[in-house]
Design an enzyme around this catalytic site. Structure first.
Site, mmCIF file in Angstrom:
data_model
loop_
_atom_site.group_PDB
_atom_site.id
_atom_site.type_symbol
_atom_site.label_atom_id
_atom_site.label_comp_id
_atom_site.label_asym_id
_atom_site.label_seq_id
_atom_site.Cartn_x
_atom_site.Cartn_y
_atom_site.Cartn_z
ATOM 1 N N ASP A 42 0.857 -1.179 0.000
ATOM 2 C CA ASP A 42 0.000 0.000 0.000
ATOM 3 C C ASP A 42 0.896 1.233 0.000
ATOM 4 O OD1 ASP A 42 -2.244 1.734 0.186
ATOM 5 O OD2 ASP A 42 -3.298 0.263 1.422
ATOM 6 N N ASP A 82 4.046 2.716 -3.938
ATOM 7 C CA ASP A 82 3.291 3.839 -4.482
ATOM 8 C C ASP A 82 3.070 3.576 -5.959
ATOM 9 O OD1 ASP A 82 2.307 6.227 -5.427
ATOM 10 O OD2 ASP A 82 3.879 7.483 -4.567
ATOM 11 N N VAL A 83 1.829 3.323 -6.367
ATOM 12 C CA VAL A 83 1.547 2.969 -7.761
ATOM 13 C C VAL A 83 1.794 4.130 -8.715
ATOM 14 C CG1 VAL A 83 -0.142 1.219 -7.067
ATOM 15 C CG2 VAL A 83 -0.923 3.539 -7.632
ATOM 16 N N ASN A 109 -5.277 -3.756 -7.038
ATOM 17 C CA ASN A 109 -6.457 -3.384 -6.259
ATOM 18 C C ASN A 109 -6.434 -1.936 -5.777
ATOM 19 O OD1 ASN A 109 -8.893 -4.181 -4.514
ATOM 20 N ND2 ASN A 109 -7.436 -3.499 -2.967
ATOM 21 N N TYR A 175 -13.649 8.775 -11.611
ATOM 22 C CA TYR A 175 -13.576 7.404 -11.102
ATOM 23 C C TYR A 175 -14.224 6.442 -12.082
ATOM 24 C CZ TYR A 175 -14.019 3.474 -7.835
ATOM 25 O OH TYR A 175 -13.945 2.242 -7.232
ATOM 26 N N LYS A 179 -12.309 3.421 -14.241
ATOM 27 C CA LYS A 179 -12.652 2.014 -14.078
ATOM 28 C C LYS A 179 -13.134 1.401 -15.390
ATOM 29 C CE LYS A 179 -11.568 1.588 -9.751
ATOM 30 N NZ LYS A 179 -10.446 0.713 -9.350
ATOM 31 N N THR A 210 -17.038 -0.796 2.469
ATOM 32 C CA THR A 210 -15.644 -0.421 2.721
ATOM 33 C C THR A 210 -15.601 1.062 3.063
ATOM 34 O OG1 THR A 210 -15.219 0.215 0.424
ATOM 35 C CG2 THR A 210 -14.856 -2.106 1.009
#
Length: 248
Positions: A42, A82-83, A109, A175, A179, A210
């Protein structure tokens, strides 16, 4: 331990796994229960929230991995990743290679959203770019770095998209678009990587309870002028079981 001989001793890497109540953590738990070694990653280290991105602390990641080792007797590794940072990704993948030798499963994810709520014709361009950088380009960066460690044996990539990638999400356009693009990227990679024995699929969760889903409830409340409780009930109207799912 759940019985799944196909996962015994395999190595799985999950991004966005630093929240105990999140989908990533649940994925790691399920895989460990099936005998897989897991790497939980993460955006860790530093403040809880930086530049609008929620960070999972390295301490929490290490607690999650320690718990998996203790309960399921598998190897588990916690790494900050860190993506949006190619150097961070390269360092993490190098550590995974040194520890496990290869990657059998990659779960892209990690995800977030900036700039919502806002209609697209008013959307802040910087917020738009940052959302796509994490959700879409981040997936690409991690996949590019991981694939060399996946070659030579059957492997799998799973990308966490969203129902928002199939159904327009009003006032949450960045968003939704990120996606939707992830779904197409998944299809492209599936075709390209099939000759190498790597399967690529996407999952499109609906309403899952979540921390990120709290934002969806808030957006709905804003859009319809409802209280948070009323907004959640309205969202349930679109679910046949009339409730949110759980990460499990």
């Amino acid at each position: 331990m759940m019985s799944d001989e196909g996962l015994q001793g395999k190595t799985a890497v999950i991004t966005g796994a630093g929240n105990r109540t999140g989908i990533g953590s649940a994925i790691a738990t399920r895989l460990a229960a099936c005998g897989a070694n897991v790497v939980v990653t993460d955006l860790a280290g530093g403040p809880e929230v930086a530049a609008g991105i929620s960070r999972g602390s390295l301490e929490v990641l290490e607690e999650i991995s320690a718990g998996l080792r203790a309960e399921y007797r598998v190897e588990a590794l916690a790494l900050s990743l860190d993506v949006c940072d190619s150097s961070s990704i390269a360092e993490a993948i190098a550590s995974i290679g040194e520890r496990f030798g290869r990657i059998d499963a990659l779960f892209n994810n990690a995800g977030t959203v900036f700039g919502a709520p806002s209609p697209l014709h008013e959307y802040d361009v910087d917020a738009w770019k940052r959302t796509l950088d994490v959700n879409l380009t981040g997936m690409l960066r991690v996949t590019k770095a991981a694939v060399p460690l996946m070659l030579g044996a059957p492997a799998a990539i799973v990308n966490t998209s969203s129902r928002a990638g199939k159904t327009p999400a009003a006032t949450n356009g960045a968003y939704s678009v990120s996606k939707a693009a992830m779904i197409m990227a998944t299809k492209v990679m599936a075709v390209e990587l099939a000759p190498h024995g790597i399967r690529v699929n996407a999952i499109c969760p609906g309403l899952i309870r979540t921390d990120l889903q709290k934002g969806t409830v808030a957006l709905t409340a804003h859009l319809w002028g409802l209280s948070l409780e009323e907004a959640e009930k309205k969202l349930h109207e679109g679910v046949p079981l009339c409730r949110m799912g759980t990460v499990e």
